[in-house]
Design an enzyme around this catalytic site. Structure first.
Site: not given
Length: 310
Positions: A13-14, A16, A19, A38, A135
């Protein structure tokens, strides 16, 4: 004396919101840093530019997907620490990360996608309650599997809430009137995104944060809504007209408004009406506080934050 090597960190998720700060800080702190990307992300012009920036930091790009177990496992086997910063729609997909970590057997620490309020303490209403429950579910699964972890509680992202002082659709702090959630008295906590990343990366190799909840509570940034408004008024030398949104008003909007607004207001209800951000003590041995562990880190205060808007 042998200096231990810094851990290899994989960030999922870097690209984001939070991130990207973690990727940069990890790389600049000397950690061999990996980002799971991705391939479709490269087609996004904005994200593609960010990925080029990652490359300039020396970040290793690993192509894969949180829903592709093979690529996930391959990435995880190359590192020591996994940090997930996936968004709400992918919270449940973190089950795949847990499975891959368990199968790989080499991970020293997993930081799941928390980076908000302490979901074990919050008393949220829907639709935020369901989000928080996801969570909680991931936490309990990590613990049940015996995976070493750190839960990072940073409270409000400063750059998300402070620039418009919580005023919907505004881009800058108010100059005439301000809407205050509830009576404005419960305390909340605000942390600059760069500081969140700094404290998080400090914690990954720290034995004091192993299997603990890391709370970020910078003393100068624990403020009520009324105190922030007062601070801003002092900076601009003007008293604002104050409109208080009662709990009843908030609940009505949460029931009738569009979904993104409902979720945000439900979180605001938890923080500004219930006081869930700061109405409990950090309890050892399971809880530790970042500014106490890392006193040398100079964090941005709310007061300093607003100087650029004057």
């Amino acid at each position: 004396m042998v200096v231990s090597e810094k851990s290899k960190i994989l960030i999922i998720g870097g690209t984001g919101y939070i991130g990207k700060y973690l990727v940069e800080t990890s790389a600049k702190s000397g950690h061999p840093t990996f980002a799971l990307i991705r391939e479709s992300t490269l087609k996004n012009p904005e994200k593609s530019k960010l990925i080029d920036t990652f490359k300039s930091y020396g970040v290793t790009l690993l192509f894969g997907d949180i829903s592709n177990q093979e690529s996930l496992l391959k990435a995880i086997k190359q590192v020591d620490v996994v940090i997930s910063t996936v968004g709400g729609q992918q919270f449940t997909d973190q089950v795949n990360i847990i499975k891959a970590i368990k199968e790989a057997g080499n991970i020293k620490r997993f930081l799941p996608s928390e980076f908000g309020f302490d979901v074990d303490h919050a008393r949220a209403i829907e639709p935020a309650a369901s989000l928080f429950a996801l969570k909680v579910r991931i936490r309990r699964m990590i613990e049940a599997e015996g995976i070493p972890y750190t839960y990072v509680i940073c409270n409000w992202f400063a750059d998300f809430f402070l620039p418009n002082l919580g005023q919907l659709e505004a881009k800058t702090p108010p100059r005439d009137k301000v809407v205050i959630f509830g009576d404005g008295n419960p305390k909340a906590i605000y942390v600059k995104e760069e500081d969140i990343a700094t404290y998080t990366i400090e914690a990954v190799d720290d034995p004091r944060t192993l299997n603990k909840t890391l709370h970020m509570r910078p003393p100068a940034n624990i403020l009520s809504f009324n105190e922030i408004v007062s601070l801003w008024e002092d900076k601009i030398g003007k008293t604002l007209e104050k409109l208080y949104l009662s709990e009843e008003d908030i609940l009505q909007i949460v029931q009738e408004g569009p979904l993104p607004l409902r979720t945000n207001l439900a979180i605001c209800h938890s923080v500004f009406v219930n006081g869930d951000s700061a109405n409990f003590e950090v309890q050892p041995p399971t809880g530790v506080e970042a500014t106490e562990l890392y006193p040398k880190v100079k964090y941005t205060t709310v007061d300093e934050f607003y100087n650029k808007f004057v």
